[in-house]
Design a protein around this motif. Sequence first.
Motif, PDB file in Angstrom:
ATOM      1  N   MET B   1       0.823  -1.200   0.033  1.00 37.55           N
ATOM      2  CA  MET B   1      -0.014   0.076  -0.040  1.00 37.55           C
ATOM      3  C   MET B   1       0.866   1.180  -0.082  1.00 37.55           C
ATOM      4  SD  MET B   1      -3.146   1.100   2.456  1.00 37.55           S
ATOM      5  CE  MET B   1      -1.941   1.351   4.096  1.00 37.55           C
ATOM      6  N   LYS B   2       0.395   2.229  -0.666  1.00 37.61           N
ATOM      7  CA  LYS B   2       1.232   3.483  -0.901  1.00 37.61           C
ATOM      8  C   LYS B   2       1.042   4.367   0.645  1.00 37.61           C
ATOM      9  CE  LYS B   2       1.217   7.834  -3.344  1.00 37.61           C
ATOM     10  NZ  LYS B   2       2.681   7.981  -3.576  1.00 37.61           N
ATOM     11  N   ASN B   3       2.098   4.678   1.087  1.00 36.22           N
ATOM     12  CA  ASN B   3       1.988   5.504   2.282  1.00 36.22           C
ATOM     13  C   ASN B   3       2.631   6.784   2.162  1.00 36.22           C
ATOM     14  OD1 ASN B   3       1.813   6.416   4.970  1.00 36.22           O
ATOM     15  ND2 ASN B   3       2.212   4.181   5.908  1.00 36.22           N
ATOM     16  N   THR B   4       1.971   7.828   1.779  1.00 37.46           N
ATOM     17  CA  THR B   4       2.448   9.123   1.516  1.00 37.46           C
ATOM     18  C   THR B   4       3.137   9.714   2.877  1.00 37.46           C
ATOM     19  OG1 THR B   4       0.683   9.475   0.189  1.00 37.46           O
ATOM     20  CG2 THR B   4       1.919  11.421   0.640  1.00 37.46           C
ATOM     21  N   ILE B   5       2.458   9.711   3.735  1.00 37.01           N
ATOM     22  CA  ILE B   5       3.227  10.199   5.084  1.00 37.01           C
ATOM     23  C   ILE B   5       4.613   9.429   5.327  1.00 37.01           C
ATOM     24  CG2 ILE B   5       2.589  10.607   7.608  1.00 37.01           C
ATOM     25  CD1 ILE B   5       0.753  11.794   5.595  1.00 37.01           C
ATOM     26  N   ARG B   8       7.097  10.759   3.313  1.00 39.81           N
ATOM     27  CA  ARG B   8       7.581  12.106   3.741  1.00 39.81           C
ATOM     28  C   ARG B   8       8.593  11.998   4.980  1.00 39.81           C
ATOM     29  NH1 ARG B   8       7.085  12.657  -0.135  1.00 39.81           N
ATOM     30  NH2 ARG B   8       5.554  13.458  -1.618  1.00 39.81           N
ATOM     31  N   ALA B  32       7.923   3.746   7.966  1.00 40.90           N
ATOM     32  CA  ALA B  32       6.335   2.976   8.107  1.00 40.90           C
ATOM     33  C   ALA B  32       5.872   2.700   9.409  1.00 40.90           C
ATOM     34  CB  ALA B  32       6.343   1.908   7.139  1.00 40.90           C
ATOM     35  N   GLN B  33       6.902   2.521  10.407  1.00 40.70           N
ATOM     36  CA  GLN B  33       6.655   2.081  11.555  1.00 40.70           C
ATOM     37  C   GLN B  33       6.879   3.238  12.592  1.00 40.70           C
ATOM     38  OE1 GLN B  33       6.002  -1.158  12.403  1.00 40.70           O
ATOM     39  NE2 GLN B  33       6.056  -1.639  10.300  1.00 40.70           N
ATOM     40  N   VAL B  34       7.160   4.151  11.995  1.00 39.56           N
ATOM     41  CA  VAL B  34       7.614   5.382  12.920  1.00 39.56           C
ATOM     42  C   VAL B  34       6.065   5.987  13.690  1.00 39.56           C
ATOM     43  CG1 VAL B  34       7.665   7.953  12.982  1.00 39.56           C
ATOM     44  CG2 VAL B  34       9.479   6.375  12.025  1.00 39.56           C
ATOM     45  N   LYS B  35       6.610   6.468  14.979  1.00 36.12           N
ATOM     46  CA  LYS B  35       5.164   7.110  15.883  1.00 36.12           C
ATOM     47  C   LYS B  35       5.727   8.394  15.706  1.00 36.12           C
ATOM     48  CE  LYS B  35       3.929   2.762  18.576  1.00 36.12           C
ATOM     49  NZ  LYS B  35       3.103   2.369  17.422  1.00 36.12           N
ATOM     50  N   VAL B  36       4.474   9.192  15.251  1.00 33.25           N
ATOM     51  CA  VAL B  36       4.795  10.850  15.539  1.00 33.25           C
ATOM     52  C   VAL B  36       4.059  11.092  16.878  1.00 33.25           C
ATOM     53  CG1 VAL B  36       3.870  12.904  14.383  1.00 33.25           C
ATOM     54  CG2 VAL B  36       4.520  10.692  12.720  1.00 33.25           C
ATOM     55  N   TYR B 112       9.697  12.101  16.294  1.00 36.21           N
ATOM     56  CA  TYR B 112       9.399  10.712  15.541  1.00 36.21           C
ATOM     57  C   TYR B 112       9.906   9.820  16.432  1.00 36.21           C
ATOM     58  CZ  TYR B 112       8.671  13.076  11.197  1.00 36.21           C
ATOM     59  OH  TYR B 112       8.290  13.817   9.993  1.00 36.21           O
TER      60      TYR B 112
END
Lengths: 221, 641
Positions: B1-5, B8, B32-36, B112
Amino acid sequence: MKLFNKRQRPLPDFWKSYEKSFRKKLPDTITDNRFVALDTETTGFDLKKDRVLCIGAVSVLNNVIDLNDSLELYLHQDTFNPKTVEIHGIIQEEQFEQISAIEAIQEFLAYLKNAVIVAHHAYFDITMINNMLARHDLPMLKNKVLDTGVLHQRTRLRTNLIEQQKVVSLDALAKQLNIPLKDRHTASGDAYITAIAFLKLVHRLRERGLPNKLRRLFWKL
Amino acid sequence: MKNTIAERVADFLKGYPPFSFMGQGELREVAAQVKVIYCEKGKTIFWKGDHRHEHFFMVHKGAVNLLSNDKSHELFAILDTCDEGDVFGLRPLVAGQNYVLTAKASEESIIYGIPIDVFKPIAEKNIQVGYFLVESFASNTRNPYATSHRGHLYSSAVPTSNERDNLFELQPAKIIKNVMTAERSDSIRSVAKKMNSKQIGSIIIVDPDHHPIGIVTDKDFRNKVVTGKSLITDKIEKIMSSPVICYPKGITLAQAQMAMVKHKIGHLCITKDGTPKSRLAGIISEHDLVVSQGNNPAVLIKAIQRAEKTKDLKEIRKKVMLLLNGYMQQNIPMTHISKIITELNDATIKKVIEISVEKLGTPLCNFAWMCLGSQGRKEQLLHTDQDNALVFEDVEEAKHKETKAYFLALSQHVTRRLNKVGYEYCPAEMMASNPKWCLSLSEWKAQFTEWVTNPGEEEILLSTIFFDFDISYGDISLTLALSDHIFEMTDRHKRFLAMLGVNALKNASPLGFFRQFIVERDGNHKDFFDLKRRALMPLTDAGRLLILSKQVKHINNTAERFEKLAELEPENAEVYMNCSYAAKALLKFRTKQGLQNNDSGRYIALEKLSKQEKIKLKRTFKAIDQVQDLVKVRFQLQHLL
């Protein structure tokens, strides 16, 4: 009796499990609750004629946006409006993996569950999604909804009587809250900006005495 | 799946090490595993002592302060500030320890959280990432490649695998957990027997709740029992030292040492909550501290005293620098640091003189070796120039030439050796090896008289250097005689003090009209801020002038001078205490800068300072302004300027 029971077919399983998630009561506190900030890109702004092209969503739990718990769906739609391509840049037959509307609904509901929806100018996005659901013989979304536009008004409650009622655009809101405007006008980008804006707005409301109670977030002006 | 965020986030991560060494695929996997994480201002991300999280952190927007305090302490020191792109909280995850610092958002921030489980396998596979981590842990900087910003990612209180390295000093002190105890009502004899059978030198006296109430060491038996003051049948409480000094677990070697020095004791009790009102958990003894480490002040002093060659001293000097570095990181009070470092400097000089005297044979008469300037003021922490002079007793006219020749030769030996150890030669030749500054007592007196009675620009400059002398070796009566002479002369010649005053005001406020820093206009250090000339010197000059006018002997250190002045003139105490604080803060600042840039710390690139550092600097300037005003009025300098 058919008059009152418009539904011809039984509801599909994915809807039932979505419904089931609502049996669980929402937590009492804001910090314990899962929010889903979402945004849609559409073929246009006509609530009836236009269609959803993309749904972007990120989840917020206890001040954390978990990118692992995010959603980005591109829908295949036959309706196409060249005017809005300029805004969102989504052209049909583009390289992204596109899925059918019903697949998107399934994925979306499985992701959303009973989370509280957060959106900017939520009415538009929710109506677009509800209309899409209706076209597939499904009921409306059951989730509670928060509008960052409204939350923003509440933060200005005591500061500016004249502009109090003014509803700002996401751009203006982001600017005010010092959020970088990257990926504006992609569903995911806007959903992310909305999520950050939501966190900042809640903090500002909390500073003004809002208790850490989920239900208090829904109080009207 | 595309994950734009996530894309970035990956774009952002890519701009900063260690992520800059990662491939596109690896980056996406991580992103993809980052928590903001949203942090409001003042929000604590983790506390010192907290169990490690599953994530380490990178500042995306805003800033995070790394602090030294834990939950139970309100007082803190900001050890570092992390800006956008800075990584923090990684080392505890890699080393498998609890946090050794507290991280707090200093403004509204987006951070992050990067899961270690995803990062670690990549770091292990990717050699460059691994190198980066090893290097940043070893050099203890957040980014070893960016010399411009050498922040400290991790508190040095973290033990590293390399136990002999410079971080050793700041590790947690080793605690002896299996402590022998006795009760207060036990007899002296039974306690002595117990200690003898266990072969231990000290024992803790506890109450029935196992709270420590006192300590008995071999010395107590020697001083209080063997001398007959107490009987061996007396209760042990009669001879115990009480109360005991208690600390909580996790105290570092440096802290333990400072505590022992401060309280003049050899043992610290470790209790559950750090007070005497909780269970005894262990003890730390000075002896164990000394044995357990290489570069503590006591060990270094001994090493200096044992040294036989200049080369040994040079090695020790390197360790002194490491020690200094450690103290600065640990944020130990400046007065303690400068005392210890000055002691070590003094010991080195003494040793060098001893070695030289041995080589040249016994001197023909008494003499004193004086250090001048910053060393004399005990403000020399980093390597700076050697400014020194020698005074010898007056001898018969006939012997004078021979005597002077001896001391000149001695001085040449000493200065050459000091140079080898690491003290630069003074470019202006203000050294004892210069025949002008290797004089007999009466020659010095004549010299001082000349300067005081006939003060031109050069004479004033020389006075400012020579009047801050301090004896580092030899006959103290000689330097005392010189001090007395100076007071006598300055008291008689008020004009001299006025001239000193003019000199003290020569470098006006370091801030320009618009409250901006005044930077150097030309030369090698164009656009740099001259910390010595603009800030330290005006303060030092004012301190010297005021203390001279009060005829106070033996206080050379600028901060201490102002403290003394505050005591002498309570009406101006506030100004003086501000100055004392400023002197310490500026010295610390200069030392930090010097350590960071490996130079004297004199010239500062303003753009590299954090906002906070600038504010701190500006605060010290206020004190300079105040004391300059005071000097102007007191010595009636308006018409002279």
